[in-house]
Write an enzyme that holds these catalytic residues in place. Structure first.
Site, PDB file in Angstrom:
ATOM      1  N   LYS A   1      56.948  23.839 -18.957  1.00 34.01           N
ATOM      2  CA  LYS A   1      55.525  24.615 -19.025  1.00 34.01           C
ATOM      3  C   LYS A   1      54.656  24.004 -19.872  1.00 34.01           C
ATOM      4  O   LYS A   1      54.876  23.973 -21.170  1.00 34.01           O
ATOM      5  CB  LYS A   1      55.843  25.796 -19.307  1.00 34.01           C
ATOM      6  CG  LYS A   1      54.667  26.812 -19.229  1.00 34.01           C
ATOM      7  CD  LYS A   1      54.725  28.234 -19.714  1.00 34.01           C
ATOM      8  CE  LYS A   1      53.546  29.110 -20.382  1.00 34.01           C
ATOM      9  NZ  LYS A   1      53.654  30.290 -20.660  1.00 34.01           N
TER      10      LYS A   1
ATOM     11  N   LYS B   1      44.041  37.999 -23.117  1.00 34.63           N
ATOM     12  CA  LYS B   1      45.099  38.572 -24.285  1.00 34.63           C
ATOM     13  C   LYS B   1      44.094  39.493 -25.203  1.00 34.63           C
ATOM     14  O   LYS B   1      43.128  39.343 -25.597  1.00 34.63           O
ATOM     15  CB  LYS B   1      45.634  37.464 -24.827  1.00 34.63           C
ATOM     16  CG  LYS B   1      46.811  36.855 -24.042  1.00 34.63           C
ATOM     17  CD  LYS B   1      47.272  35.666 -24.974  1.00 34.63           C
ATOM     18  CE  LYS B   1      48.147  34.655 -24.103  1.00 34.63           C
ATOM     19  NZ  LYS B   1      49.276  35.569 -23.634  1.00 34.63           N
TER      20      LYS B   1
ATOM     21  N   ASP C   1      52.004  27.152 -26.146  1.00 36.04           N
ATOM     22  CA  ASP C   1      52.270  27.528 -24.894  1.00 36.04           C
ATOM     23  C   ASP C   1      52.677  26.369 -24.312  1.00 36.04           C
ATOM     24  O   ASP C   1      52.930  26.387 -23.025  1.00 36.04           O
ATOM     25  CB  ASP C   1      51.278  28.471 -24.407  1.00 36.04           C
ATOM     26  CG  ASP C   1      51.903  29.624 -23.134  1.00 36.04           C
ATOM     27  OD1 ASP C   1      53.052  29.524 -23.672  1.00 36.04           O
ATOM     28  OD2 ASP C   1      51.148  29.938 -22.542  1.00 36.04           O
TER      29      ASP C   1
ATOM     30  N   ASP D   1      47.585  36.346 -16.994  1.00 37.87           N
ATOM     31  CA  ASP D   1      48.366  35.999 -18.081  1.00 37.87           C
ATOM     32  C   ASP D   1      49.776  35.781 -17.744  1.00 37.87           C
ATOM     33  O   ASP D   1      50.606  35.408 -18.865  1.00 37.87           O
ATOM     34  CB  ASP D   1      48.236  37.005 -18.967  1.00 37.87           C
ATOM     35  CG  ASP D   1      48.536  36.551 -20.633  1.00 37.87           C
ATOM     36  OD1 ASP D   1      48.637  35.326 -20.582  1.00 37.87           O
ATOM     37  OD2 ASP D   1      48.906  37.282 -21.354  1.00 37.87           O
TER      38      ASP D   1
ATOM     39  N   ARG E   1      54.534  30.797 -14.947  1.00 36.16           N
ATOM     40  CA  ARG E   1      55.408  30.776 -13.524  1.00 36.16           C
ATOM     41  C   ARG E   1      54.613  30.216 -12.556  1.00 36.16           C
ATOM     42  O   ARG E   1      55.155  29.652 -11.479  1.00 36.16           O
ATOM     43  CB  ARG E   1      55.741  32.228 -13.271  1.00 36.16           C
ATOM     44  CG  ARG E   1      54.832  33.456 -12.957  1.00 36.16           C
ATOM     45  CD  ARG E   1      55.147  34.493 -13.125  1.00 36.16           C
ATOM     46  NE  ARG E   1      55.396  34.977 -14.866  1.00 36.16           N
ATOM     47  CZ  ARG E   1      56.081  36.222 -14.987  1.00 36.16           C
ATOM     48  NH1 ARG E   1      56.248  37.130 -13.917  1.00 36.16           N
ATOM     49  NH2 ARG E   1      55.925  36.426 -16.173  1.00 36.16           N
TER      50      ARG E   1
END
Length: 510
Positions: free
Chosen positions: A272, A284, A295, A354, A358
């Site tokens: 990711k 957020k 991230d 958010d 995935r």
């Protein structure tokens, strides 16, 4: 990168700026560890007593600096705690050695050369001490120094150790030499992964990350393919494009292919790579955005692992997939309620923008599955739920094969990365049912980390062994440094992936 050398010189004869010795926590106070006998002799056999008087106990990670006595050619002795004293017939735990070496290296930032006289019973201990020292010596200073750095004047941040000498490690011993070389390669790539995680998101865009990966790949004989936004749209990568279309910095999908002529197995690593995650339209809350440059830590780990496998010349094919995007809110961003058509053809109702990791991973997993590798491992800072479950130093492992999940857990523990096997309960899958699409990108809140794993499983090719590592906790350390772990990016999962590749190459994977 800090230089590492092996030396058979005695602690009393080697010239350096500092000398590191190990101290264990004994039943009656600190105990000087093996490797430091000559140093203890220079203190008239009273090194333990001196440390005790200074309040040192030998506890793990504890460091105590002492002026060197006559008889040593160094000005400073640094005693580092190894933790509990092992039984007479046992050696020090490798992770204890790794953490002690890291703590010592951190304590010596600003020093040019240090000699490490820690217990080295075998090649595994050489690997542990070398890794710990090189990882502990890490510092991210690219954006520090300001005017002083630009003008060349003294000042700015302390630089890490320039050279580390391992005393007691034999440069002519094939096992010791190989152990040191492996440790140097792995630590170097971990530190590069840390650099990527720590780089501000205005500089590390998906395009910039792809360029870094491409340059390193070409230097190491790794084939590279980069799909830009036009290719992603044409190819039908709805997950990656759906996440990235809200940003002025378009997404990328990078494929890194390391092959060995004699390889019999192929591994695919999928990372990711959200170079910045604002949460998108599902923004957020305040206090949760400041560290979201991290991230992309999963993609950094995959990139580093493929390069390490190539440098080590492992007899296994390793393909790395970096799913890179920036998740931003804008007039073109994906909205809650939108439906995306993934690369697999499956449709996803986006209930929360958010939950974007995935989506990019779903496309990359499908693409990786097309090549029918022997196993796929994805790595991602995927869910806050996993941090709630396991804390900030342990990553979760999910898999569609119990034996494979167990093997990865054992490998992670072996190399010193805390992990825990997690289930994929079938009853949670129903919570992602959508009245509009094939699946929603959100399910029930409780067990959210497992729900995310179930979502990813939907995009793994039939019959392919797969595991998912949720490194949301240990990938970015916000507290005070400890052992060989710095503040900021950690390089989590690289050691596990490299050891998995080594085990696969030798056929030693249960």
């Amino acid at each position: 990168m800090t230089a590492l050398t092996l030396s058979t010189a005695g602690p009393a004869t080697l010239r350096a700026d500092a000398l590191v010795v190990g101290v264990a926590k004994g039943p009656k106070g600190p105990v000087v560890a093996a490797g430091a006998e000559a140093v203890d002799k220079a203190y008239d056999g009273k090194l333990a007593a001196v440390l005790d008087a200074l309040g040192a106990s030998g506890a793990e990670g504890e460091t105590t600096k002492l002026p060197a006595p006559d008889g040593l050619k160094v000005p400073l002795v640094l005693a580092v705690g190894l933790g509990a004293l092992p039984d007479a017939d046992e050696s020090y735990d490798e992770e204890a050695l790794r953490r002690a070496a890291g703590a010592a290296a951190r304590a010596l930032h600003g020093t040019k050369k240090a000699a490490f006289a820690l217990p080295l019973d075998d090649a595994s201990a050489v690997t542990a001490v070398a890794e710990g020292a090189l990882l502990g010596a890490y510092a991210f200073t690219a954006y520090q120094g300001g005017e002083k750095k630009a003008s060349g004047k003294n000042g700015g941040p302390k630089q890490p150790l320039a050279e580390i000498a391992l005393l007691g490690a034999k440069p002519r011993d094939k096992e010791h030499k190989a152990a040191a070389e492996r440790a140097t390669i792995v630590a170097t790539e971990i530190n590069i992964a840390r650099d990527l995680v720590n780089t501000p998101p205005n500089d590390l865009t998906p395009e910039a990350f792809a360029a870094v990966a491409g340059a390193a790949a070409k230097e190491n004989g790794i084939k590279v393919q980069v799909l830009d936004e036009k290719a992603l749209v044409k190819g039908g990568y709805g997950g990656i494009m759906g996440v990235g279309k809200g940003s002025e910095n378009p997404p990328r999908l990078v494929k890194l292919s390391y092959t060995h002529a004699k390889a019999e197995k192929t591994l695919a690593f999928v990372g990711k790579g959200i170079t910045y995650d604002s949460g998108g339209i599902s923004l957020k809350p305040a206090g949760h955005n400041e560290t979201m440059k991290c991230d992309m830590a999963g993609a950094a780990a995959v990139f580093a692992s493929v390069v390490a496998a190539a440098k080590l010349g492992l007899q296994v094919n390793v393909t790395g997939w970096l799913a890179l995007a920036e998740n931003m809110p804008s007039g073109s961003a994906t909205k809650p309620g939108d439906v995306l058509r993934m690369y697999s053809g499956k449709t996803v109702e986006v209930l929360n923008t958010d939950a974007e990791g995935r989506l990019v991973l779903g496309d990359a997993l499908t693409k990786a599955s097309e090549e029918n590798p022997d196993a796929i491992v994805d790595v991602a800072t995927l869910t806050g739920a996993m941090v709630m479950a396991l804390g900030d130093r342990t990553f979760g492992i999910m898999a569609n094969d119990d034996a494979f999940r167990t093997s990865i857990h054992e490998i992670a523990e072996e190399v010193g990365e805390a992990s825990w096997p997690m289930p994929l309960p079938e009853d949670l899958r129903k919570s992602m049912d959508s009245p509009t699409a094939d699946i929603a990108n959100m399910g029930v809140r409780m067990g959210g980390g497992l729900v995310a794993g179930l979502f990813l499983q939907e995009f793994v090719g039939e019959g392919i062994t797969w595991a998912h590592l949720d490194i949301a906790g240990p990938a970015f350390h916000e507290g005070a440094p400890f052992g060989y772990t710095p503040k900021g990016g950690t390089g989590s999962a690289v050691r596990t992936l490299v050891r998995l590749a080594e085990r696969t190459a030798t056929g030693d994977l249960g």
